[in-house]
Design a protein around this motif. Structure first.
Motif, PDB file in Angstrom:
ATOM      1  N   GLN A  88       0.817  -1.210   0.000  1.00 19.15           N
ATOM      2  CA  GLN A  88       0.000   0.000   0.000  1.00 19.15           C
ATOM      3  C   GLN A  88       0.859   1.273   0.000  1.00 19.15           C
ATOM      4  O   GLN A  88       0.489   2.298  -0.575  1.00 19.15           O
ATOM      5  N   THR A  92      -3.001   7.042  -5.577  1.00 15.67           N
ATOM      6  CA  THR A  92      -4.000   7.329  -4.563  1.00 15.67           C
ATOM      7  C   THR A  92      -3.313   7.400  -3.206  1.00 15.67           C
ATOM      8  O   THR A  92      -2.093   7.226  -3.106  1.00 15.67           O
ATOM      9  N   SER A  93      -4.058   7.661  -2.158  1.00 14.16           N
ATOM     10  CA  SER A  93      -3.497   7.706  -0.811  1.00 14.16           C
ATOM     11  C   SER A  93      -3.278   6.290  -0.278  1.00 14.16           C
ATOM     12  O   SER A  93      -3.795   5.314  -0.837  1.00 14.16           O
ATOM     13  N   ARG A 125      -4.433   5.005   2.495  1.00 12.62           N
ATOM     14  CA  ARG A 125      -5.682   4.462   3.025  1.00 12.62           C
ATOM     15  C   ARG A 125      -6.546   3.878   1.897  1.00 12.62           C
ATOM     16  O   ARG A 125      -7.108   2.790   2.016  1.00 12.62           O
ATOM     17  N   LYS A 126      -6.655   4.614   0.795  1.00 15.84           N
ATOM     18  CA  LYS A 126      -7.446   4.124  -0.330  1.00 15.84           C
ATOM     19  C   LYS A 126      -6.772   2.931  -1.002  1.00 15.84           C
ATOM     20  O   LYS A 126      -7.437   2.022  -1.510  1.00 15.84           O
ATOM     21  N   GLU A 147      -5.131   0.654   0.567  1.00 17.74           N
ATOM     22  CA  GLU A 147      -5.450  -0.504   1.406  1.00 17.74           C
ATOM     23  C   GLU A 147      -6.809  -1.085   1.034  1.00 17.74           C
ATOM     24  O   GLU A 147      -6.987  -2.304   0.972  1.00 17.74           O
ATOM     25  N   LYS A 148      -7.783  -0.198   0.776  1.00 19.50           N
ATOM     26  CA  LYS A 148      -9.115  -0.675   0.393  1.00 19.50           C
ATOM     27  C   LYS A 148      -9.068  -1.381  -0.961  1.00 19.50           C
ATOM     28  O   LYS A 148      -9.717  -2.415  -1.163  1.00 19.50           O
ATOM     29  N   LEU A 149      -8.288  -0.838  -1.893  1.00 21.32           N
ATOM     30  CA  LEU A 149      -8.160  -1.470  -3.209  1.00 21.32           C
ATOM     31  C   LEU A 149      -7.567  -2.873  -3.087  1.00 21.32           C
ATOM     32  O   LEU A 149      -7.992  -3.803  -3.783  1.00 21.32           O
ATOM     33  N   ASP A 172     -10.150  -5.220  -1.610  1.00 19.77           N
ATOM     34  CA  ASP A 172     -11.207  -5.466  -2.590  1.00 19.77           C
ATOM     35  C   ASP A 172     -10.734  -6.289  -3.783  1.00 19.77           C
ATOM     36  O   ASP A 172     -11.501  -6.530  -4.732  1.00 19.77           O
ATOM     37  N   ASN A 189      -1.801  13.010   0.905  1.00 18.06           N
ATOM     38  CA  ASN A 189      -2.905  12.719   1.818  1.00 18.06           C
ATOM     39  C   ASN A 189      -2.590  13.184   3.231  1.00 18.06           C
ATOM     40  O   ASN A 189      -3.460  13.692   3.940  1.00 18.06           O
ATOM     41  N   HIS A 243      -5.196  15.875   4.887  1.00 20.65           N
ATOM     42  CA  HIS A 243      -6.163  15.337   5.846  1.00 20.65           C
ATOM     43  C   HIS A 243      -6.469  16.374   6.932  1.00 20.65           C
ATOM     44  O   HIS A 243      -5.558  16.973   7.496  1.00 20.65           O
TER      45      HIS A 243
END
Length: 253
Positions: free
Chosen positions: A19, A28-29, A31-32, A34-36, A39, A133, A137
């Protein structure tokens, strides 16, 4: 840190979290990213990886949403944004954008946050999504100092309301401090220095409109430890390693 030279030569074979590498690529950041990963949108060497603990080397091929990451060295720049320029990498109306001033930079950079079209001053650009990010933030607010020329001459009590907060469109807009730099009673104008910790969209312009003293000119003169010293509108320069480290420190503390 993973660093790959522009010619593709690897400077280090150290392992880094997946990540973090994605964020440093500018996609991307963290945090995003990590979601990718969770998913199932990320592949390493053509295999889907969905574990956040995964580590990679600079030689690994990483795909995000089917697009292979460009292996770029993280870069960090400061631009003295002129008025009448869009804080973006493109504009569908054909107006000048901030990256037009950094045409010699080969990396895919983008602005960290925004300055209004009619505002000037310090704007940072990078290809490091994690760094961007961190600075953007809300909980990591880094102090920003602006100089605003306003129409009218507010009283001290009206100016003190800026510190208490002005309610505009369900936003409570405030400053953490202000200084009066100049008062022109003939032209009925005032020049103010305003310090923000957390900036919202068109923060100062909306706030000053809210108390009845619209802004006619606005410039961001300081961002953390960074200033416009020695620069003219349209000039840019890379941040030094010390400045990068210090800006991270300011955002994290």
């Amino acid at each position: 840190m993973v660093k790959i030279m522009k010619n593709g030569d690897i400077m280090t074979n150290s392992l880094e979290r997946l990540q973090k590498v994605i964020a440093q690529s500018g996609v991307t950041s963290r945090r995003k990213a990590e979601k990718l990963i969770v998913d199932g949108k990320v592949k390493v060497n053509s295999k889907v990886v969905n574990e956040l603990g995964t580590k990679v080397t600079p030689s690994d091929d990483i795909e995000v949403n089917g697009v292979l990451l460009e292996k770029e060295e993280p870069v960090y720049y400061m631009l003295y944004k002129p008025r009448g320029v869009i804080s973006s990498i493109s504009d569908d109306k054909g107006r000048k954008v901030v990256t037009d001033y950094l045409g010699e930079v080969s990396e895919r950079i983008y602005p960290i946050g925004r300055l209004d079209y009619d505002s000037s001053g310090i704007l940072l650009l990078t290809n490091d999504g994690d760094f961007a990010n961190l600075l953007m933030h809300p909980k990591h607010g880094v102090d920003k100092v602006y100089v605003a020329k306003i129409k009218g001459i507010p009283s001290k009590s009206e100016l003190n309301n800026l510190k208490k907060g002005v309610k505009v469109d369900n936003d409570l807009l405030k400053v953490i401090g202000y200084n009066i730099l100049e008062v022109d009673r003939q032209k009925t104008t005032m020049i103010l220095e305003l310090t923000l910790h957390e900036g919202k969209n068109r923060h100062i312009r909306r706030m000053m409109d809210g108390i009845g003293y619209p802004v006619s000119k606005l410039k961001r003169e300081k961002y953390g430890l960074l200033t416009l010293h020695g620069m003219q509108p349209g000039n840019y320069r890379p941040l030094t390693p010390h400045e990068i480290k210090k800006m991270r420190h300011l955002a994290e503390n």
